[in-house]
Design an enzyme around this catalytic site. Structure first.
Site, PDB file in Angstrom:
ATOM      1  N   LYS A 115       0.882  -0.935   0.156  1.00 60.05           N
ATOM      2  CA  LYS A 115       0.207   0.457  -0.128  1.00 60.05           C
ATOM      3  C   LYS A 115       0.934   1.718  -0.341  1.00 60.05           C
ATOM      4  O   LYS A 115       0.597   2.509  -0.405  1.00 60.05           O
ATOM      5  CB  LYS A 115      -0.867  -0.277   0.839  1.00 60.05           C
ATOM      6  CG  LYS A 115      -2.734   0.076   1.082  1.00 60.05           C
ATOM      7  CD  LYS A 115      -3.436   0.188   2.267  1.00 60.05           C
ATOM      8  CE  LYS A 115      -4.379  -0.441   2.054  1.00 60.05           C
ATOM      9  NZ  LYS A 115      -5.558  -0.145   3.519  1.00 60.05           N
ATOM     10  N   ASP A 163      -9.468   3.375   4.738  1.00 60.12           N
ATOM     11  CA  ASP A 163     -10.519   1.883   5.042  1.00 60.12           C
ATOM     12  C   ASP A 163     -10.907   2.284   3.955  1.00 60.12           C
ATOM     13  O   ASP A 163     -11.870   3.746   3.443  1.00 60.12           O
ATOM     14  CB  ASP A 163     -11.384   2.456   6.574  1.00 60.12           C
ATOM     15  CG  ASP A 163     -11.390   1.442   6.763  1.00 60.12           C
ATOM     16  OD1 ASP A 163     -11.183  -0.026   6.754  1.00 60.12           O
ATOM     17  OD2 ASP A 163     -12.793   1.152   7.577  1.00 60.12           O
ATOM     18  N   PHE A 165      -7.738  -8.247  -5.389  1.00 62.36           N
ATOM     19  CA  PHE A 165      -7.715  -9.300  -4.216  1.00 62.36           C
ATOM     20  C   PHE A 165      -8.892  -9.028  -3.275  1.00 62.36           C
ATOM     21  O   PHE A 165      -9.633  -8.443  -4.235  1.00 62.36           O
ATOM     22  CB  PHE A 165      -6.815  -8.717  -2.934  1.00 62.36           C
ATOM     23  CG  PHE A 165      -6.764  -7.371  -2.600  1.00 62.36           C
ATOM     24  CD1 PHE A 165      -6.646  -5.933  -3.498  1.00 62.36           C
ATOM     25  CD2 PHE A 165      -7.172  -7.181  -1.962  1.00 62.36           C
ATOM     26  CE1 PHE A 165      -6.403  -4.977  -3.989  1.00 62.36           C
ATOM     27  CE2 PHE A 165      -7.807  -6.218  -1.628  1.00 62.36           C
ATOM     28  CZ  PHE A 165      -7.071  -4.499  -2.436  1.00 62.36           C
ATOM     29  N   TYR A 222     -12.591  -8.976  -2.848  1.00 59.70           N
ATOM     30  CA  TYR A 222     -13.903  -8.834  -3.817  1.00 59.70           C
ATOM     31  C   TYR A 222     -13.706  -8.924  -5.460  1.00 59.70           C
ATOM     32  O   TYR A 222     -14.680  -8.823  -5.802  1.00 59.70           O
ATOM     33  CB  TYR A 222     -14.985  -8.461  -2.975  1.00 59.70           C
ATOM     34  CG  TYR A 222     -15.192  -8.941  -1.883  1.00 59.70           C
ATOM     35  CD1 TYR A 222     -16.318  -9.650  -1.662  1.00 59.70           C
ATOM     36  CD2 TYR A 222     -14.676  -8.218  -0.267  1.00 59.70           C
ATOM     37  CE1 TYR A 222     -16.571 -10.499   0.146  1.00 59.70           C
ATOM     38  CE2 TYR A 222     -14.060  -8.182   1.104  1.00 59.70           C
ATOM     39  CZ  TYR A 222     -15.825  -9.147   0.233  1.00 59.70           C
ATOM     40  OH  TYR A 222     -16.014  -9.460   2.482  1.00 59.70           O
ATOM     41  N   ARG A 252     -10.131   3.449  -4.518  1.00 62.69           N
ATOM     42  CA  ARG A 252      -9.087   4.176  -4.222  1.00 62.69           C
ATOM     43  C   ARG A 252      -8.257   5.471  -4.876  1.00 62.69           C
ATOM     44  O   ARG A 252      -7.662   5.724  -4.177  1.00 62.69           O
ATOM     45  CB  ARG A 252      -7.769   2.879  -3.652  1.00 62.69           C
ATOM     46  CG  ARG A 252      -7.025   2.802  -2.253  1.00 62.69           C
ATOM     47  CD  ARG A 252      -6.505   1.873  -1.870  1.00 62.69           C
ATOM     48  NE  ARG A 252      -7.020   0.596  -2.541  1.00 62.69           N
ATOM     49  CZ  ARG A 252      -7.434  -0.581  -2.369  1.00 62.69           C
ATOM     50  NH1 ARG A 252      -7.929  -0.354  -1.051  1.00 62.69           N
ATOM     51  NH2 ARG A 252      -7.607  -0.975  -3.238  1.00 62.69           N
TER      52      ARG A 252
HETATM   53  P1  IMP Z   1      -8.897  -1.917   4.014  1.00 57.88           P
HETATM   54  O1  IMP Z   1      -9.446  -1.130   3.705  1.00 57.88           O
HETATM   55  O2  IMP Z   1      -7.098  -2.547   3.532  1.00 57.88           O
HETATM   56  O3  IMP Z   1      -8.828  -2.970   5.365  1.00 57.88           O
HETATM   57  O4  IMP Z   1      -9.771  -3.777   3.036  1.00 57.88           O
HETATM   58  C1  IMP Z   1     -11.040  -4.134   3.885  1.00 57.88           C
HETATM   59  C2  IMP Z   1     -11.755  -5.038   2.630  1.00 57.88           C
HETATM   60  O5  IMP Z   1     -11.982  -4.422   2.143  1.00 57.88           O
HETATM   61  C3  IMP Z   1     -10.093  -6.552   1.787  1.00 57.88           C
HETATM   62  O6  IMP Z   1      -9.408  -6.970   2.840  1.00 57.88           O
HETATM   63  C4  IMP Z   1     -11.156  -6.587   1.238  1.00 57.88           C
HETATM   64  O7  IMP Z   1     -11.919  -7.184   1.056  1.00 57.88           O
HETATM   65  C5  IMP Z   1     -12.403  -5.201   0.520  1.00 57.88           C
HETATM   66  N1  IMP Z   1     -11.698  -4.430  -0.564  1.00 57.88           N
HETATM   67  C6  IMP Z   1     -11.320  -3.320  -0.224  1.00 57.88           C
HETATM   68  N2  IMP Z   1     -10.977  -2.602  -0.832  1.00 57.88           N
HETATM   69  C7  IMP Z   1     -10.370  -3.610  -2.068  1.00 57.88           C
HETATM   70  C8  IMP Z   1     -10.049  -4.163  -3.668  1.00 57.88           C
HETATM   71  O8  IMP Z   1      -9.961  -2.745  -4.295  1.00 57.88           O
HETATM   72  N3  IMP Z   1     -10.451  -5.332  -3.971  1.00 57.88           N
HETATM   73  C9  IMP Z   1     -11.611  -5.654  -3.665  1.00 57.88           C
HETATM   74  N4  IMP Z   1     -11.509  -6.137  -2.049  1.00 57.88           N
HETATM   75  C10 IMP Z   1     -10.897  -4.809  -1.624  1.00 57.88           C
END
Ligand code: IMP
Length: 200
Positions: A13, A70, A153, A155, A182
């Site tokens: 990230k 988040d 990754f 979903y 993002r």
């Molecule tokens: P975090 O913001 O890194 O905590 O992401 C939380 C969760 O949201 C991840 O573990 C995924 O399950 C889902 N997620 C967030 N962004 C994506 C993406 O770009 N593709 C698929 N799943 C996502």
């Protein structure tokens, strides 16, 4: 040069964000530079609350501006679930495959026209004095009936983008990084910083 600490230890990230912020007069640090920084529990009800909690804690700990994000998946027919629980939708030992299985099971009787969904990302920048600003990005799509593709990754294999005619797991990384929730949130953050530096 303004120092901004990105509130994450995720090297992938951090690398991505360094590229997105290239050219701005910012010195980007991460939690690798602050090993004693507190671990912040993401127990908020919204993406915004979680990102703000992380950014505030890190700004106060480091005395520098801090940026946190988040993100997750929201499905309208499920009242916004999995939402802030996206990473652990299938329980404490969840992984991507288990989360997808659960989502498809929960949605098995929901017809195509009610399977719309969005990925969302909220970024919050906080100063040590407690003032914060937030930036949001969303990506609209639909939950497919079966997984397709093996890129990305989370979903991605079940997130179908009608305008592209494929799931996100079938996009190249470059395409995803141009279109994703993002990328949009970071684009807004970048624009705000560019405006601020221009006005100086
Ligand atoms: P975090 O913001 O890194 O905590 O992401 C939380 C969760 O949201 C991840 O573990 C995924 O399950 C889902 N997620 C967030 N962004 C994506 C993406 O770009 N593709 C698929 N799943 C996502």
């Amino acid at each position: 040069m303004k120092t901004v600490v990105f509130a994450s230890r995720n090297r992938g990230k951090i690398r991505e964000i360094r590229a997105l912020l290239e050219g701005l007069p910012i010195s980007l640090r991460s939690l690798d530079d602050f090993p004693d920084a507190p671990d912040v529990e993401e127990d908020g009800d919204t993406f915004w609350a979680n990102a703000r909690k992380k950014a505030l804690a890190i700004a106060r700990h480091t005395g520098c501006a801090a940026l946190a994000d988040d993100s997750g998946l929201t499905v309208a027919a499920l009242g916004g679930a999995p939402g802030v629980h996206s990473a652990r939708y299938a329980g404490e030992n969840a992984d991507d495959a288990k989360n997808i299985d659960k989502l498809l099971r929960v949605m098995k009787d929901i017809p195509k026209e009610r399977r719309n969904a969005a990925f969302r990302c909220v970024l919050v920048l906080c100063e040590p004095d407690g003032s914060c600003e937030s930036f949001e990005g969303a990506w609209d799509g639909r939950i497919a009936e079966t997984p397709d593709g093996d890129g990305g990754f989370g979903y991605d294999p079940v997130f179908y983008v009608p305008a592209l005619g494929k799931t996100v797991a079938r996009l190249s990384l470059e395409e995803k990084n141009r279109l994703s929730h993002r990328a949009r949130a970071f684009g807004r953050f970048r624009e705000a910083l560019e405006r601020r530096f221009q006005n100086r």
